[in-house]
Design a protein around this motif. Sequence first.
Motif, PDB file in Angstrom:
ATOM      1  N   TRP A 102       0.839  -1.208   0.000  1.00  0.00           N
ATOM      2  CA  TRP A 102       0.000   0.000   0.000  1.00  0.00           C
ATOM      3  C   TRP A 102       0.865   1.245   0.000  1.00  0.00           C
ATOM      4  CZ3 TRP A 102      -5.249   1.537   0.529  1.00  0.00           C
ATOM      5  CH2 TRP A 102      -6.165   0.503   0.357  1.00  0.00           C
ATOM      6  N   ALA A 143       1.787   4.085  -3.279  1.00  0.00           N
ATOM      7  CA  ALA A 143       1.579   5.533  -3.224  1.00  0.00           C
ATOM      8  C   ALA A 143       2.913   6.270  -3.204  1.00  0.00           C
ATOM      9  CB  ALA A 143       0.750   5.906  -2.007  1.00  0.00           C
ATOM     10  N   LEU A 182      -7.288  -1.317  -4.925  1.00  0.00           N
ATOM     11  CA  LEU A 182      -6.191  -0.598  -5.579  1.00  0.00           C
ATOM     12  C   LEU A 182      -6.266  -0.666  -7.098  1.00  0.00           C
ATOM     13  CD1 LEU A 182      -3.136  -1.470  -3.312  1.00  0.00           C
ATOM     14  CD2 LEU A 182      -4.361   0.671  -3.469  1.00  0.00           C
ATOM     15  N   PHE A 227     -10.465   5.369  -6.545  1.00  0.00           N
ATOM     16  CA  PHE A 227      -9.557   5.666  -5.435  1.00  0.00           C
ATOM     17  C   PHE A 227      -8.211   4.986  -5.641  1.00  0.00           C
ATOM     18  CE2 PHE A 227      -7.964   3.667  -1.526  1.00  0.00           C
ATOM     19  CZ  PHE A 227      -7.530   4.789  -0.841  1.00  0.00           C
ATOM     20  N   GLY A 228      -8.262   3.686  -6.009  1.00  0.00           N
ATOM     21  CA  GLY A 228      -7.026   2.929  -6.194  1.00  0.00           C
ATOM     22  C   GLY A 228      -6.212   3.461  -7.355  1.00  0.00           C
ATOM     23  N   ARG A 276      -6.168   6.497  -8.450  1.00  0.00           N
ATOM     24  CA  ARG A 276      -5.528   7.752  -8.042  1.00  0.00           C
ATOM     25  C   ARG A 276      -4.348   7.470  -7.132  1.00  0.00           C
ATOM     26  NH1 ARG A 276     -11.275   9.903  -7.139  1.00  0.00           N
ATOM     27  NH2 ARG A 276     -11.749  10.551  -9.259  1.00  0.00           N
ATOM     28  N   LEU A 277      -4.537   6.524  -6.214  1.00  0.00           N
ATOM     29  CA  LEU A 277      -3.466   6.213  -5.273  1.00  0.00           C
ATOM     30  C   LEU A 277      -2.229   5.715  -6.018  1.00  0.00           C
ATOM     31  CD1 LEU A 277      -4.022   4.615  -1.859  1.00  0.00           C
ATOM     32  CD2 LEU A 277      -2.111   3.838  -3.200  1.00  0.00           C
ATOM     33  N   ARG A 278      -2.450   4.831  -6.993  1.00  0.00           N
ATOM     34  CA  ARG A 278      -1.301   4.309  -7.730  1.00  0.00           C
ATOM     35  C   ARG A 278      -0.696   5.388  -8.622  1.00  0.00           C
ATOM     36  NH1 ARG A 278      -2.734   0.400 -11.253  1.00  0.00           N
ATOM     37  NH2 ARG A 278      -4.925   0.936 -11.045  1.00  0.00           N
ATOM     38  N   LEU A 333      -3.790  11.372  -0.270  1.00  0.00           N
ATOM     39  CA  LEU A 333      -3.725   9.951  -0.635  1.00  0.00           C
ATOM     40  C   LEU A 333      -2.501   9.285  -0.033  1.00  0.00           C
ATOM     41  CD1 LEU A 333      -5.051   9.873  -4.264  1.00  0.00           C
ATOM     42  CD2 LEU A 333      -5.940   8.677  -2.279  1.00  0.00           C
ATOM     43  N   LYS A 334      -1.382  10.025  -0.002  1.00  0.00           N
ATOM     44  CA  LYS A 334      -0.183   9.433   0.604  1.00  0.00           C
ATOM     45  C   LYS A 334      -0.413   9.181   2.083  1.00  0.00           C
ATOM     46  CE  LYS A 334       3.519  10.855  -2.461  1.00  0.00           C
ATOM     47  NZ  LYS A 334       4.945  10.626  -2.503  1.00  0.00           N
ATOM     48  N   ALA A 348      -2.598   6.114   2.386  1.00  0.00           N
ATOM     49  CA  ALA A 348      -1.892   4.879   2.047  1.00  0.00           C
ATOM     50  C   ALA A 348      -0.935   4.477   3.171  1.00  0.00           C
ATOM     51  CB  ALA A 348      -1.120   5.060   0.741  1.00  0.00           C
TER      52      ALA A 348
END
Lengths: 129, 424
Positions: free
Chosen positions: B76, B80, B236, B241-242, B244-246, B265-266, B269
């Motif tokens: 996770w 991020a 993810l 959401f996932g 954007r996080l990646r 997001l960081k 994560a």
Amino acid sequence: MAGGVDAKRTVLLTMLVSGALAGLVGMPQLLGSSFSYGLDFTAGLGLTGIGVALLGRNSPVGIALAALLFAFLERSSSSLQFIDVPRQIYVIMQGSIVLSVVVAYEAVRRIGVAQAERAVRLASDGTAA
Amino acid sequence: MTAPAALERPQSTQGRRRRALPGGARGLLLGGLGLLLLLSFVRVVSGADDLTSSGTAGAALRLAVPIGLAGLGGLWAERAGVVNIGLEGMLILGTWFGAYAGYQYGPWAGVAAAVAAGAVGGLLHAVATVSFGVDHVVSGVAINLLGAGAAQYLSTVAYDDGSIPGAGPTQSAIVDPVATVSLPVLSSGPDLLGRLERTGLPVLGDLGGLLRGLTADVSLLTLLAVLLVPLSVGLLWHTAFGLRLRAVGENPVAADSLGVGVYRLKYVAVTVSGALAGLGGAALVIGSIYREGQTAGRGFIGLAAVIFGNWRPGGLAAGAGLFGYADALQLRASGAVRALLLLVALLLVVVAVRQALRRRIPLAAAGLLLAGAFFLWYLVVDEVPNQLVGFTPHLVTLLVLAVASQRLRPPAADGQPYRRGQQS
């Protein structure tokens, strides 16, 4: 190969030197006090070493000072027990020192950058006017 | 004429990326089947029945859970773009608070406390790395120190006065286990898989043993941990959401320019990462005790599993399973360890054949040579020292890194500090 430096060769060499230096870690204990090998040698020292190196900002003199500080904390912690504070708190102290010092370095660096930027802006404003 | 060509290129690269998931699932199935055949063959030849017994499989699952959860935590954070070396410290925080709350208020309260403690560790890491832009490794090392120190200190404060029976300055009292479940009919009651295992037939008996170990008397906590793997995949890889996080882990500048809240997001994560590591700590202590140094580097092994699995949950789970299996075999059946040498030799032959089919002759030759060495070792010795087995998983990880490092691909902005408005 920028600038004629052989990157691969340099990395290989530095890793060799780094490993050789780390190999010396147990020597003071072995040749100075215990004179025989034990499984409990250098318990966790490798990781603490990373913390020391970072605290000393990766400069040899700084690392020597940081190592002194860590050793002092560990050795003097037993005196805490006279006032009923568990001596294990020295590890917490080491951790918070590393964390707060690096955060402080970063904050100082940012302030320096901001000041330099302001100086440049002022200078350019002066020439423009 | 130029427009279709320009359109074609991005599509083809996308197609190559997309293929990874279904192809991966099929590869996993084929790989599992091949591994089962190999294991069965080795068991029959060497007579080491513990290699595929339900006991070994169950122990492997239990031992893989903390490593897998730490690994998921690493996944996770790294997806991020934050390297989380502090997993070990968060794991230790999870074990201590899990054991303390677990003893006082019951096992599920312990789990909650462990998750919360790990999340606090993660939050600290997020503050240092995201808000202050501190080097990720530095902050992680500091958190490892803090976690270990806090657990030692709190143990002395909480347990040293002898008010809790069985607890001392380096260990807690026993925490009640959570409930266990078994698959009805197949592994409890009529116990069909158990019967299949006891027949000792090649392949079928092995399959029965392995499946029974994975499905009989599984603690709910283990079940939760296993379910978190597909849940992470879903979150993810199949939600906005996932994505954007990646994206934050691949290219934070681009993500920010499209309105993604990079800092937020960081933070999410890394906090989730800490919570997962804390849950891993709970898995170690629930039904057992907290002991000083019991995590024994599992946080780092979890990180190794992330790299082993190429920053994907499926591969990570496989890596954690491998570590758990080697651990279980070493703990439960050190006699069966000698059979592992034969297994390694056969696996190396498989690798060598695959390399030869790809016309990488030097690699294939090296693989065959190593296989021969392992086979000779198997023939010569009666027993392998236990300590050697302890680092088998680490050796395998090193080998995987050496052979597959060309194809491993970490998130592009992994470990880089990001400050809004600065190209870094």
